[in-house]
Motif scaffolding. Structure first.
Motif, PDB file in Angstrom:
ATOM      1  N   LEU A  67      12.581 -39.509  86.633  1.00  0.00           N
ATOM      2  CA  LEU A  67      11.785 -38.367  87.081  1.00  0.00           C
ATOM      3  C   LEU A  67      12.075 -38.048  88.543  1.00  0.00           C
ATOM      4  O   LEU A  67      12.203 -36.881  88.919  1.00  0.00           O
ATOM      5  N   ALA A  68      12.178 -39.081  89.365  1.00  0.00           N
ATOM      6  CA  ALA A  68      12.446 -38.873  90.793  1.00  0.00           C
ATOM      7  C   ALA A  68      13.808 -38.208  90.986  1.00  0.00           C
ATOM      8  O   ALA A  68      13.949 -37.299  91.816  1.00  0.00           O
ATOM      9  N   GLU A  69      14.797 -38.628  90.212  1.00  0.00           N
ATOM     10  CA  GLU A  69      16.130 -38.021  90.317  1.00  0.00           C
ATOM     11  C   GLU A  69      16.099 -36.558  89.886  1.00  0.00           C
ATOM     12  O   GLU A  69      16.654 -35.685  90.557  1.00  0.00           O
ATOM     13  N   ARG A  70      15.468 -36.273  88.750  1.00  0.00           N
ATOM     14  CA  ARG A  70      15.398 -34.906  88.248  1.00  0.00           C
ATOM     15  C   ARG A  70      14.599 -34.026  89.200  1.00  0.00           C
ATOM     16  O   ARG A  70      14.949 -32.880  89.461  1.00  0.00           O
ATOM     17  N   ARG A  71      13.531 -34.584  89.771  1.00  0.00           N
ATOM     18  CA  ARG A  71      12.724 -33.820  90.724  1.00  0.00           C
ATOM     19  C   ARG A  71      13.555 -33.471  91.955  1.00  0.00           C
ATOM     20  O   ARG A  71      13.475 -32.360  92.480  1.00  0.00           O
ATOM     21  N   ALA A  72      14.355 -34.419  92.420  1.00  0.00           N
ATOM     22  CA  ALA A  72      15.211 -34.157  93.585  1.00  0.00           C
ATOM     23  C   ALA A  72      16.215 -33.047  93.278  1.00  0.00           C
ATOM     24  O   ALA A  72      16.483 -32.190  94.136  1.00  0.00           O
ATOM     25  N   TYR A 108       5.043 -30.244  87.769  1.00  0.00           N
ATOM     26  CA  TYR A 108       5.078 -30.923  86.476  1.00  0.00           C
ATOM     27  C   TYR A 108       5.614 -32.349  86.640  1.00  0.00           C
ATOM     28  O   TYR A 108       5.031 -33.307  86.126  1.00  0.00           O
ATOM     29  N   TYR A 109       6.724 -32.488  87.363  1.00  0.00           N
ATOM     30  CA  TYR A 109       7.296 -33.825  87.574  1.00  0.00           C
ATOM     31  C   TYR A 109       6.333 -34.719  88.346  1.00  0.00           C
ATOM     32  O   TYR A 109       6.213 -35.910  88.053  1.00  0.00           O
ATOM     33  N   ASP A 110       5.632 -34.144  89.318  1.00  0.00           N
ATOM     34  CA  ASP A 110       4.629 -34.925  90.053  1.00  0.00           C
ATOM     35  C   ASP A 110       3.514 -35.385  89.119  1.00  0.00           C
ATOM     36  O   ASP A 110       3.072 -36.541  89.172  1.00  0.00           O
ATOM     37  N   GLY A 111       3.052 -34.488  88.257  1.00  0.00           N
ATOM     38  CA  GLY A 111       2.004 -34.848  87.296  1.00  0.00           C
ATOM     39  C   GLY A 111       2.476 -35.876  86.290  1.00  0.00           C
ATOM     40  O   GLY A 111       1.746 -36.812  85.941  1.00  0.00           O
ATOM     41  N   GLU A 112       3.706 -35.729  85.830  1.00  0.00           N
ATOM     42  CA  GLU A 112       4.274 -36.677  84.871  1.00  0.00           C
ATOM     43  C   GLU A 112       4.358 -38.076  85.495  1.00  0.00           C
ATOM     44  O   GLU A 112       4.039 -39.076  84.864  1.00  0.00           O
ATOM     45  N   ARG A 113       4.780 -38.118  86.757  1.00  0.00           N
ATOM     46  CA  ARG A 113       4.846 -39.405  87.472  1.00  0.00           C
ATOM     47  C   ARG A 113       3.457 -40.027  87.566  1.00  0.00           C
ATOM     48  O   ARG A 113       3.284 -41.228  87.325  1.00  0.00           O
TER      49      ARG A 113
END
Length: 184
Positions: free
Chosen positions: A126-131, A164-169
């Motif tokens: 998730l962190a990679e995709r968010r970046a 969304y990525y923040d919420g998923e994390r």
């Protein structure tokens, strides 16, 4: 009148609305840098299949300079049908097709350390995709403040994706906390 086109046709048609003509390859690259974050980025063969379908119903036109690639552009009829689709077709509710959730559903078949490792690996992904999405968003920031900001709505979608990525994390961290507690 509905043409019975799949949503991917409308997604690709929409990517042609930013005022430029694109080759199939350029359209695929645009899809890869946008659609993959919130829809599906179609395969190269699907891009050409959809362009042929859209051309067949008069929603895109193509031209080719001698010795050059075929370039595609949305037609007025394509714009009208895309507008109709955007405003009149009912919204499909998103289906949660989540491979990590599926594996967690079957977590009883794994060792606790395996479940933990899977979820931690997902947080890292998730962190990679968010970046990656943050880079896309930052590239769209260049148009902020322009009178005709062509990327206002794509920027909003990128912001939605970042949240969304923040919420998923946060959800996964909550799950990890619950799984690691003694009373769960």
């Amino acid at each position: 009148m509905s043409q019975g086109l799949p949503t991917t046709s409308y997604a690709l048609l929409g990517l042609l609305t930013f005022g430029d003509e694109l080759t199939g390859y350029e359209l695929k690259r645009r899809a890869d840098s946008t659609l993959r974050f919130y829809w599906v980025s179609p395969a190269m063969s699907q891009v050409y299949t959809e362009l042929a379908r859209l051309s067949g119903v008069g929603f895109v036109r193509s031209h080719q300079e001698p010795g050059g690639p075929t370039r595609y552009q949305i037609t007025p009829a394509g714009r009208r049908d895309l507008q109709r689709w955007l405003t009149q077709e009912p919204l499909d509710f998103p289906a949660l097709k989540h491979p990590v959730a599926l594996r967690l559903l079957l977590g009883h078949m794994m060792e606790p350390a395996g479940v933990d490792s899977m979820l931690e690996g997902y947080v890292a992904a998730l962190a990679e995709r968010r970046a990656e999405l943050q880079q896309v968003h930052d590239g769209l920031e260049a148009t902020v403040g322009q009178q005709q900001d062509p990327f206002r709505f794509p920027r909003l979608v990128a912001e939605w994706g970042l949240e969304y990525y923040d919420g998923e994390r946060a959800v996964v961290h909550n799950l990890l906390t619950r799984l690691r507690s003694d009373d769960y």
